[in-house]
Design an enzyme around this catalytic site. Sequence first.
Site, mmCIF file in Angstrom:
data_model
loop_
_atom_site.group_PDB
_atom_site.id
_atom_site.type_symbol
_atom_site.label_atom_id
_atom_site.label_comp_id
_atom_site.label_asym_id
_atom_site.label_seq_id
_atom_site.Cartn_x
_atom_site.Cartn_y
_atom_site.Cartn_z
ATOM 1 N N PHE A 91 12.168 -0.906 12.741
ATOM 2 C CA PHE A 91 10.939 -0.207 12.359
ATOM 3 C C PHE A 91 11.271 0.892 11.352
ATOM 4 O O PHE A 91 11.825 1.932 11.696
ATOM 5 C CB PHE A 91 10.283 0.396 13.605
ATOM 6 C CG PHE A 91 8.925 0.983 13.356
ATOM 7 C CD1 PHE A 91 7.818 0.160 13.227
ATOM 8 C CD2 PHE A 91 8.750 2.351 13.266
ATOM 9 C CE1 PHE A 91 6.550 0.693 13.014
ATOM 10 C CE2 PHE A 91 7.495 2.902 13.055
ATOM 11 C CZ PHE A 91 6.393 2.068 12.925
ATOM 12 N N THR A 102 4.348 2.598 4.566
ATOM 13 C CA THR A 102 3.933 3.999 4.615
ATOM 14 C C THR A 102 2.458 4.067 4.962
ATOM 15 O O THR A 102 1.632 3.493 4.258
ATOM 16 C CB THR A 102 4.174 4.696 3.257
ATOM 17 O OG1 THR A 102 5.556 4.582 2.917
ATOM 18 C CG2 THR A 102 3.792 6.161 3.324
ATOM 19 N N VAL A 103 2.168 4.772 6.052
ATOM 20 C CA VAL A 103 0.789 5.015 6.461
ATOM 21 C C VAL A 103 0.603 6.530 6.483
ATOM 22 O O VAL A 103 1.333 7.234 7.185
ATOM 23 C CB VAL A 103 0.480 4.412 7.846
ATOM 24 C CG1 VAL A 103 -1.005 4.553 8.163
ATOM 25 C CG2 VAL A 103 0.905 2.951 7.919
ATOM 26 N N ILE A 104 -0.345 7.009 5.695
ATOM 27 C CA ILE A 104 -0.592 8.449 5.586
ATOM 28 C C ILE A 104 -1.950 8.757 6.205
ATOM 29 O O ILE A 104 -2.947 8.103 5.887
ATOM 30 C CB ILE A 104 -0.531 8.900 4.114
ATOM 31 C CG1 ILE A 104 0.852 8.562 3.530
ATOM 32 C CG2 ILE A 104 -0.827 10.403 3.995
ATOM 33 C CD1 ILE A 104 0.961 8.721 2.026
ATOM 34 N N PHE A 126 0.857 -1.185 0.000
ATOM 35 C CA PHE A 126 0.000 0.000 0.000
ATOM 36 C C PHE A 126 0.894 1.237 0.000
ATOM 37 O O PHE A 126 1.890 1.291 0.711
ATOM 38 C CB PHE A 126 -0.915 -0.013 1.232
ATOM 39 C CG PHE A 126 -2.098 0.896 1.103
ATOM 40 C CD1 PHE A 126 -3.203 0.508 0.362
ATOM 41 C CD2 PHE A 126 -2.096 2.135 1.702
ATOM 42 C CE1 PHE A 126 -4.301 1.344 0.228
ATOM 43 C CE2 PHE A 126 -3.181 2.978 1.586
ATOM 44 C CZ PHE A 126 -4.290 2.592 0.843
ATOM 45 N N HIS A 139 -8.672 5.315 11.263
ATOM 46 C CA HIS A 139 -7.961 4.141 10.736
ATOM 47 C C HIS A 139 -6.447 4.302 10.856
ATOM 48 O O HIS A 139 -5.733 3.362 11.227
ATOM 49 C CB HIS A 139 -8.383 3.924 9.276
ATOM 50 C CG HIS A 139 -7.794 2.714 8.652
ATOM 51 N ND1 HIS A 139 -6.754 2.780 7.753
ATOM 52 C CD2 HIS A 139 -8.092 1.396 8.793
ATOM 53 C CE1 HIS A 139 -6.440 1.556 7.366
ATOM 54 N NE2 HIS A 139 -7.238 0.706 7.978
#
Length: 156
Positions: A114, A81-83, A23, A89
């Site tokens: 990490f 990658t988390v945006i 993702f 969420h």
Amino acid sequence: MGQTFEGHLVAEGLKVGIVVGRFNEFITSKLLGGAEDALRRHGASEADVDVAWVPGAFEIPFAAKKMAESGKYDAIITLGTVIRGSTPHFDYVCNEVAKGVGALNMSTGIPVIFGVLTTDTIEQAVERAGTKAGNKGWEAAAAAIEMANLSKELSK
């Protein structure tokens, strides 16, 4: 005075596993490129670096655990990658991934690094994937090399 232990930045002979979340692949592929570059520049051979792609950041701890349990690796690098969006969420995913990777780092006997970006904007993620703020994948790989070597020193 007692001993001083340090991990050296020499990757020659180290076996490294990398888990990458697909993702936001336009970012995570850059993090992977940075990690592979750091490993190569510090002496790792291509044959000693394995990459496992997972659907997203939430799945990273599972694959990292499987890699660690295999006994084949001196270190595991996690990249994703988390945006932030407009729902909670982001918080749930970031918290669980961080807790999962942290737990593996403490329980598996090998360093699990990490390298998951948790950003408020796409621009912040791009900056950390090889533009203004360096490449966090590269930095995660350098940490993995150092910690793998430190682990070996501390185990003597």
